[in-house]
Design a protein around this motif. Sequence first.
Motif, PDB file in Angstrom:
ATOM      1  N   ARG A  36       0.789  -1.117  -0.144  1.00 57.17           N
ATOM      2  CA  ARG A  36       0.060  -0.017   0.008  1.00 57.17           C
ATOM      3  C   ARG A  36       0.690   1.195  -0.076  1.00 57.17           C
ATOM      4  N   THR A  37       2.098   1.002   0.641  1.00 53.49           N
ATOM      5  CA  THR A  37       2.725   2.606   0.639  1.00 53.49           C
ATOM      6  C   THR A  37       3.548   2.463  -0.593  1.00 53.49           C
ATOM      7  N   TRP A  38       3.994   1.554  -1.052  1.00 59.34           N
ATOM      8  CA  TRP A  38       4.588   1.642  -2.492  1.00 59.34           C
ATOM      9  C   TRP A  38       3.708   2.082  -3.369  1.00 59.34           C
ATOM     10  N   CYS A  39       2.385   1.697  -3.400  1.00 62.98           N
ATOM     11  CA  CYS A  39       1.293   2.130  -4.300  1.00 62.98           C
ATOM     12  C   CYS A  39       0.984   3.673  -4.055  1.00 62.98           C
ATOM     13  N   SER A  40       0.888   4.092  -2.956  1.00 62.00           N
ATOM     14  CA  SER A  40       0.718   5.442  -2.786  1.00 62.00           C
ATOM     15  C   SER A  40       1.938   6.202  -3.159  1.00 62.00           C
ATOM     16  N   LEU A  41       3.207   5.818  -3.025  1.00 63.58           N
ATOM     17  CA  LEU A  41       4.344   6.462  -3.614  1.00 63.58           C
ATOM     18  C   LEU A  41       4.141   6.520  -5.185  1.00 63.58           C
ATOM     19  N   GLY A  60       7.100  12.167  -2.076  1.00 62.95           N
ATOM     20  CA  GLY A  60       7.649  10.993  -1.412  1.00 62.95           C
ATOM     21  C   GLY A  60       7.714  11.038   0.015  1.00 62.95           C
ATOM     22  N   VAL A  61       8.066  12.096   0.439  1.00 66.79           N
ATOM     23  CA  VAL A  61       8.382  12.550   1.988  1.00 66.79           C
ATOM     24  C   VAL A  61       7.180  12.264   2.769  1.00 66.79           C
ATOM     25  N   THR A  62       6.151  12.911   2.425  1.00 69.90           N
ATOM     26  CA  THR A  62       4.723  12.790   2.722  1.00 69.90           C
ATOM     27  C   THR A  62       4.059  11.553   2.952  1.00 69.90           C
ATOM     28  N   VAL A  63       4.210  10.655   1.735  1.00 73.52           N
ATOM     29  CA  VAL A  63       3.661   9.551   1.742  1.00 73.52           C
ATOM     30  C   VAL A  63       4.511   8.553   2.740  1.00 73.52           C
ATOM     31  N   MET A  64       5.509   8.809   2.929  1.00 79.38           N
ATOM     32  CA  MET A  64       6.459   7.955   4.021  1.00 79.38           C
ATOM     33  C   MET A  64       6.047   8.188   5.553  1.00 79.38           C
ATOM     34  N   ILE A 164       2.569  18.351  -0.244  1.00 82.55           N
ATOM     35  CA  ILE A 164       2.067  17.872   0.877  1.00 82.55           C
ATOM     36  C   ILE A 164       0.499  17.240   0.417  1.00 82.55           C
ATOM     37  N   THR A 165      -0.236  18.066   0.016  1.00 79.36           N
ATOM     38  CA  THR A 165      -1.684  17.984  -0.382  1.00 79.36           C
ATOM     39  C   THR A 165      -1.745  16.704  -1.324  1.00 79.36           C
ATOM     40  N   LEU A 166      -1.011  16.852  -2.309  1.00 77.96           N
ATOM     41  CA  LEU A 166      -1.000  15.792  -3.203  1.00 77.96           C
ATOM     42  C   LEU A 166      -0.499  14.235  -2.604  1.00 77.96           C
ATOM     43  N   GLY A 167       0.405  14.519  -1.700  1.00 79.02           N
ATOM     44  CA  GLY A 167       0.951  13.167  -0.810  1.00 79.02           C
ATOM     45  C   GLY A 167      -0.310  12.636  -0.091  1.00 79.02           C
ATOM     46  N   VAL A 168      -0.945  13.449   0.449  1.00 81.50           N
ATOM     47  CA  VAL A 168      -2.079  13.047   1.204  1.00 81.50           C
ATOM     48  C   VAL A 168      -3.191  12.482   0.628  1.00 81.50           C
ATOM     49  N   PHE A 169      -3.448  12.988  -0.653  1.00 81.52           N
ATOM     50  CA  PHE A 169      -4.537  12.413  -1.684  1.00 81.52           C
ATOM     51  C   PHE A 169      -4.159  11.137  -2.112  1.00 81.52           C
ATOM     52  N   ALA A 170      -2.969  10.861  -2.459  1.00 78.51           N
ATOM     53  CA  ALA A 170      -2.533   9.331  -2.862  1.00 78.51           C
ATOM     54  C   ALA A 170      -2.735   8.593  -1.726  1.00 78.51           C
ATOM     55  N   VAL A 171      -2.080   8.973  -0.476  1.00 77.61           N
ATOM     56  CA  VAL A 171      -2.274   7.862   0.749  1.00 77.61           C
ATOM     57  C   VAL A 171      -3.984   7.657   1.114  1.00 77.61           C
ATOM     58  N   ALA A 172      -4.645   8.577   0.878  1.00 75.59           N
ATOM     59  CA  ALA A 172      -6.088   8.416   1.046  1.00 75.59           C
ATOM     60  C   ALA A 172      -6.734   7.466   0.350  1.00 75.59           C
ATOM     61  N   VAL A 173      -6.385   7.810  -1.219  1.00 70.65           N
ATOM     62  CA  VAL A 173      -6.917   7.028  -2.260  1.00 70.65           C
ATOM     63  C   VAL A 173      -6.827   5.634  -2.139  1.00 70.65           C
ATOM     64  N   ILE A 174      -5.318   5.255  -1.906  1.00 71.32           N
ATOM     65  CA  ILE A 174      -5.014   4.012  -1.809  1.00 71.32           C
ATOM     66  C   ILE A 174      -5.438   3.214  -0.691  1.00 71.32           C
ATOM     67  N   ASN A 175      -5.351   3.688   0.299  1.00 72.44           N
ATOM     68  CA  ASN A 175      -6.020   3.250   1.603  1.00 72.44           C
ATOM     69  C   ASN A 175      -7.585   3.029   1.490  1.00 72.44           C
TER      70      ASN A 175
END
Length: 687
Positions: A36-41, A60-64, A164-175
């Motif tokens: 899930r983390t890799w897909c978010s990245l 990448g920093v935000t996702v991690m 940061i907003t884009l990283g948050v969006f990626a994490v939310a979508v994948i989760n």
Amino acid sequence: MPDLQATGARRIHGIIRIFQPWTDRLPAGWVGFSLRTWCSLVLGLTTAFWLQLDNPLLVGVTVMILAQPLRGQALSKAFYRLLGTMVGMGVSIVLVAIWNQQRGPFLGGVALWLAACAFVGSLERDFRSYAALLSGYTVALVAVNCIDTPQNVFNIAVSRASAITLGVFAVAVINILSGSPEAWRGLANGLKQLIRPLSETARAALQHMYDRGAQTDIRLGARILALTTPLSYARTELERGGARANGARLAMVSMLTILDCARGLGRHTGHGNIDPAVEESIARVARQTDLRTDQAGFTTHILDTVRATLPDHVPNADEAFAIERAARMLTARTRMHAGQEVLTEGTGSAIHSRTVNIAVQPNYLLALIGALRVLVGFSFAAGVCVVTGLPGATVALAQTALTLTLAATNVDTARFGMGAIIGLPCSVLAAALLNFFVLLHGADMPFLALTLLPQTFLACLLLMRPSTAAIGFNYGVFFFAILGLDNHQSYNPTEFLNRNIFYLLAALLAFIILVLLFPPSPRRQRFWMASTVVRALERQMTGHGEADGPTRLTRTYDRLAQMQFWTDRLPGNSSSARQMESFMTFAELDGALARARTYARQAQAIALLRPAAELAQRELSLHAPWDVEQRMRDTIAAIPAPQAQLPPQAQVAAVNLLAGLNAVLRAWQAAAPRLRHYGIIKMEKAG
């Protein structure tokens, strides 16, 4: 052919057996979390490169940073990351606007802001704490990096916020799409697992075999309170999350009530003037698990059961104490199951109940030490950077501020410092291998995604193991900054070395400061927590303490749990157990006084009991001379007996008032020698 297939199967089975001991040690759910983390990245970086963002590495920093095993954890941390970032951006712009040409006052303002955020973050818990810390170190990452180019602060702030907003969006979508494990189910399982030890505790209390000691009870209370952390995550996942979270809080408070009642019931019944028929009646009512009512209903039911065996029996003070503790414990058992039903099903009568509050005891001493460490450490790092005069020293200063601020809420700051001194050099090594030996052979996004896969798996594995979490955080989060990932990647070794020498310098500075500056002292922290228990008791003795209820109960157990935590970090000896027993006794006296005052106020509403209730209110203010035992006995004697001829409401109120005063008497008898030993009451004032 079948022989060949059987031989192949045996070989595969043999290989699996060889690696089985190693795989068994891996954290559960590690592969799914890593994927899930890799897909978010991949999603975040692909979008960042497509949009041509100025700082794709921040994605990448935000996702991690947001990488969490559970869905609720990731979503909750994402929300607080956005909130903390917005606050930090605003403060950065203000500081640069005020002191854009004055380096000294500017750095002083940044240091004070970092210390204030570290102080607040140390007092808060869970991701609220993270938001406070993020508000601090965002200023270091934005404002400090603009110290020589203040005109760029707004553009850098907007660029950082976008990434940061884009990283948050990626994490939310994948989760959300991947069906990641839900935090609320872990919360429900945690509550369910506590039912058995609590049932054993209640059973032992009813059978007068309760001699486990204070430390065992406190550790069980700490396990209950630890569920407040998954509770804070679970609200983001649940429909009607507020009501269902309230059900979980109701279950947790009820568990602490069962523990509290069982301790009093088990320690005191069996040693007083209690008729065996009363004890048997209590046990008989306790076995009726389908009986659901309130405390008054259980008290009435126990009295009726007693009088079925002993007609016209009038409970004495010891019997009233046993009946009240049992009735309250059985009421808590009913509410515990109701709260669990609300959490898991979203239905039940408790969904309409009042909000249940769970309070904690802030550790102001630890927060102050953390804030001072950040203030002095940042000032020291700023001095080093100014004295050296290196052109890229602001990178080291910003990174040092980030590490110091994040470490402020860690109990073991030395471990976090070790994580920085190990994790950052490992991250530099991994970034160098990737930049100069791998990325040279491909420049498209699929190739980059594949190269990030092993690095992400390693970082997630380190993050999920408590012993290596600090190393994993520093390794995984700062990897993309160290790599310098950009739309136009640089493969210049000199530029790579010049950039990362300051990250290594930051790791060294953070290690020195976190290990050597104000090291946490378990003995000092335990003393601070012990003093909060004593101050609460002193306020209660003068009549100004917290009223009986969930807030007082949870705060009391949180104090004791924190005290036990620091005690466990000291060398084990018999005196530690005796000290915990003493302070548990002080907490019991605090609770008995609060409970007796509540029962006295309730009894004042009944004309027959009003004179005795008013006398009890006066006598419950304990002061020198310390003739508490005689005063309590005289007050108990003034209470009208709970006879069968009285109305049920009056009987219940009389039983509760007798029980409350009897509890104060017993708690005082246990606590008085210890109060004198610790100098809380003076020997010469003892009556």
